[in-house]
Enzyme design. Structure first.
Site, PDB file in Angstrom:
ATOM      1  N   TYR A  20      30.100  68.926 -47.970  1.00 19.12           N
ATOM      2  CA  TYR A  20      31.101  69.981 -47.906  1.00 19.12           C
ATOM      3  C   TYR A  20      30.961  70.939 -49.100  1.00 19.12           C
ATOM      4  O   TYR A  20      31.429  72.059 -49.058  1.00 19.12           O
ATOM      5  CB  TYR A  20      32.512  69.383 -47.989  1.00 19.12           C
ATOM      6  CG  TYR A  20      33.045  68.723 -46.733  1.00 19.12           C
ATOM      7  CD1 TYR A  20      32.399  68.838 -45.500  1.00 19.12           C
ATOM      8  CD2 TYR A  20      34.232  67.995 -46.786  1.00 19.12           C
ATOM      9  CE1 TYR A  20      32.923  68.233 -44.359  1.00 19.12           C
ATOM     10  CE2 TYR A  20      34.765  67.394 -45.655  1.00 19.12           C
ATOM     11  CZ  TYR A  20      34.114  67.517 -44.443  1.00 19.12           C
ATOM     12  OH  TYR A  20      34.653  66.922 -43.329  1.00 19.12           O
ATOM     13  N   ASP A  65      36.843  61.775 -45.882  1.00 23.36           N
ATOM     14  CA  ASP A  65      35.912  62.440 -46.803  1.00 23.36           C
ATOM     15  C   ASP A  65      34.688  62.865 -45.994  1.00 23.36           C
ATOM     16  O   ASP A  65      34.577  62.551 -44.796  1.00 23.36           O
ATOM     17  CB  ASP A  65      35.511  61.495 -47.953  1.00 23.36           C
ATOM     18  CG  ASP A  65      34.634  62.186 -49.007  1.00 23.36           C
ATOM     19  OD1 ASP A  65      34.688  63.427 -49.133  1.00 23.36           O
ATOM     20  OD2 ASP A  65      33.874  61.490 -49.713  1.00 23.36           O
ATOM     21  N   SER A  66      33.749  63.519 -46.678  1.00 27.02           N
ATOM     22  CA  SER A  66      32.502  63.886 -46.008  1.00 27.02           C
ATOM     23  C   SER A  66      31.544  62.692 -45.968  1.00 27.02           C
ATOM     24  O   SER A  66      30.542  62.732 -45.264  1.00 27.02           O
ATOM     25  CB  SER A  66      31.840  65.041 -46.765  1.00 27.02           C
ATOM     26  OG  SER A  66      31.529  64.618 -48.079  1.00 27.02           O
ATOM     27  N   CYS A 122      34.473  64.927 -58.165  1.00 27.02           N
ATOM     28  CA  CYS A 122      33.963  64.651 -56.815  1.00 27.02           C
ATOM     29  C   CYS A 122      34.021  63.140 -56.637  1.00 27.02           C
ATOM     30  O   CYS A 122      33.576  62.397 -57.530  1.00 27.02           O
ATOM     31  CB  CYS A 122      32.520  65.151 -56.685  1.00 27.02           C
ATOM     32  SG  CYS A 122      31.675  64.614 -55.175  1.00 27.02           S
ATOM     33  N   THR A 123      34.581  62.688 -55.539  1.00 21.68           N
ATOM     34  CA  THR A 123      34.759  61.243 -55.366  1.00 21.68           C
ATOM     35  C   THR A 123      33.419  60.506 -55.273  1.00 21.68           C
ATOM     36  O   THR A 123      33.339  59.331 -55.609  1.00 21.68           O
ATOM     37  CB  THR A 123      35.638  60.935 -54.135  1.00 21.68           C
ATOM     38  OG1 THR A 123      35.140  61.671 -53.008  1.00 21.68           O
ATOM     39  CG2 THR A 123      37.085  61.307 -54.373  1.00 21.68           C
ATOM     40  N   HIS A 124      32.366  61.207 -54.857  1.00 22.37           N
ATOM     41  CA  HIS A 124      31.038  60.571 -54.836  1.00 22.37           C
ATOM     42  C   HIS A 124      30.577  60.181 -56.254  1.00 22.37           C
ATOM     43  O   HIS A 124      29.877  59.188 -56.433  1.00 22.37           O
ATOM     44  CB  HIS A 124      29.982  61.520 -54.259  1.00 22.37           C
ATOM     45  CG  HIS A 124      29.953  61.588 -52.758  1.00 22.37           C
ATOM     46  ND1 HIS A 124      30.964  62.156 -52.024  1.00 22.37           N
ATOM     47  CD2 HIS A 124      29.022  61.165 -51.860  1.00 22.37           C
ATOM     48  CE1 HIS A 124      30.653  62.088 -50.730  1.00 22.37           C
ATOM     49  NE2 HIS A 124      29.481  61.493 -50.604  1.00 22.37           N
ATOM     50  N   CYS A 136      38.728  63.690 -51.091  1.00 20.22           N
ATOM     51  CA  CYS A 136      37.615  64.606 -51.327  1.00 20.22           C
ATOM     52  C   CYS A 136      38.151  65.812 -52.097  1.00 20.22           C
ATOM     53  O   CYS A 136      39.051  66.510 -51.606  1.00 20.22           O
ATOM     54  CB  CYS A 136      37.046  65.036 -49.978  1.00 20.22           C
ATOM     55  SG  CYS A 136      35.761  66.285 -50.073  1.00 20.22           S
ATOM     56  N   ASN A 137      37.612  66.031 -53.273  1.00 24.26           N
ATOM     57  CA  ASN A 137      38.052  67.171 -54.092  1.00 24.26           C
ATOM     58  C   ASN A 137      37.744  68.495 -53.399  1.00 24.26           C
ATOM     59  O   ASN A 137      38.525  69.437 -53.452  1.00 24.26           O
ATOM     60  CB  ASN A 137      37.344  67.154 -55.442  1.00 24.26           C
ATOM     61  CG  ASN A 137      37.752  65.979 -56.308  1.00 24.26           C
ATOM     62  OD1 ASN A 137      38.584  66.096 -57.183  1.00 24.26           O
ATOM     63  ND2 ASN A 137      37.173  64.822 -56.059  1.00 24.26           N
TER      64      ASN A 137
HETATM   65  N1  DGL Z   1      33.265  63.668 -52.024  1.00 25.98           N
HETATM   66  C1  DGL Z   1      33.425  65.080 -51.975  1.00 25.98           C
HETATM   67  C2  DGL Z   1      34.324  65.565 -53.126  1.00 25.98           C
HETATM   68  O1  DGL Z   1      35.096  64.807 -53.696  1.00 25.98           O
HETATM   69  C3  DGL Z   1      32.224  65.990 -51.998  1.00 25.98           C
HETATM   70  C4  DGL Z   1      30.956  65.673 -51.328  1.00 25.98           C
HETATM   71  C5  DGL Z   1      30.401  66.827 -50.512  1.00 25.98           C
HETATM   72  O2  DGL Z   1      29.870  67.792 -51.058  1.00 25.98           O
HETATM   73  O3  DGL Z   1      30.543  66.692 -49.310  1.00 25.98           O
HETATM   74  O4  DGL Z   1      34.272  66.727 -53.438  1.00 25.98           O
END
Ligand code: DGL
Length: 269
Positions: A55, A23-24, A195-197, A87-88
């Site tokens: 990302y 992931d990022s 978004c996983t965050h 990461c989506n």
């Molecule tokens: N965790 C990432 C997702 O699921 C996004 C975070 C980012 O913008 O880097 O999309």
């Protein structure tokens, strides 16, 4: 978190091909956490591309290039059995290219759980995601044209990094989240976390939203698919968490501690 040198010496003991989760940043740890809970007898490597995060609002070409660059390096070094894009955003803009490039490996992506919400008869759905996921995820486009659905797609360009920065005190984000959702509360029956965050915000979202709003995320789907593909097990499974930005190490540790404090599974609703 282990210093690089130590990781190298440990890696030599990782005889069983690990599952590689990327992931990022800390978002992907939520996927890793659930995988470890469900299958502890496996080696895992987690890589956070903190150096190039977020990302969500970079150009798709930039994200794709970084994904390929990182995965080439990680696959060369650690010879994984499976790649999990936790990461989506990275899934939306790069999974086709990653699958073509690493055609000898199973590549599993993460998508907003819109399908599950619709299957459970939700009609008024709010999807929260990064700008890139909203723009490039195919499922969302497909469902957007469904006239029987009231589908709201909300781009949140800064939220992932707000979570990352405030992982030790997420309550600070409560007002901001409440303001963002105020327009939708009372009109929706589901929130899809794209978004996983955002999974770290579940306890806050539960406080803000009434119980008739169900909260969905894609982690369960990713875990199920990954578990089906784990072929190399190891009784004493090891977990390595890597980042390319030293100063992000503390944030990754805080995030992991947070997940452990939450108990059984962050995905459980
Ligand atoms: N965790 C990432 C997702 O699921 C996004 C975070 C980012 O913008 O880097 O999309």
């Amino acid at each position: 978190m282990l210093a690089n040198k130590r990781i190298r010496s440990y890696i030599t003991y990782m005889k069983n091909k690990p599952v590689l989760v990327v992931d990022s940043g800390i978002g992907g740890l939520t996927v890793l956490y659930d995988l470890v809970k469900k299958e502890p007898n496996c080696d895992y490597i987690f890589f956070a591309d903190n150096l190039n995060a977020p990302y969500g609002n970079k150009s798709p070409a930039f994200v794709r290039n970084k994904m390929l660059e990182n995965l080439h390096m990680l696959c060369r070094k650690y010879k994984p059995q499976t790649i999990v894009i936790a990461c989506n955003t990275a899934t939306a803009v790069s999974i086709n290219t990653v699958r073509k490039t690493f055609s000898n490996l199973t590549v599993i992506g993460t998508e907003p759980a819109i399908k599950t919400a619709v299957e459970e008869n939700k009609k008024n759905i709010l999807v929260l995601a990064t700008p890139n996921t909203i723009k490039y995820n195919k499922l969302l486009k497909e469902y957007k044209s469904n006239e029987n659905l009231n589908l709201n797609l909300l781009q949140l360009p800064n939220l992932a990094m707000d979570i990352e920065r405030n992982i030790d005190n997420l309550n600070i984000l409560q007002k901001q989240i409440k303001d963002t959702l105020s327009k939708y509360i009372g009109q929706i029956d589901a929130i899809v976390l794209g978004c996983t965050h955002y999974i770290y915000l579940k306890p806050i979202l539960r406080k803000i939203c009434s119980t008739d709003i169900k909260i969905y995320d894609g982690n369960n789907g990713v875990c199920q698919q990954t578990l089906k593909n784990i072929t190399r097990k190891n009784k004493q499974g090891k977990i390595f968490v890597l980042t390319n930005k030293i100063s992000a190490g503390g944030i990754l540790i805080s995030a992991w501690n947070y997940l452990q404090k939450q108990g059984v599974s962050v995905c459980a609703e």
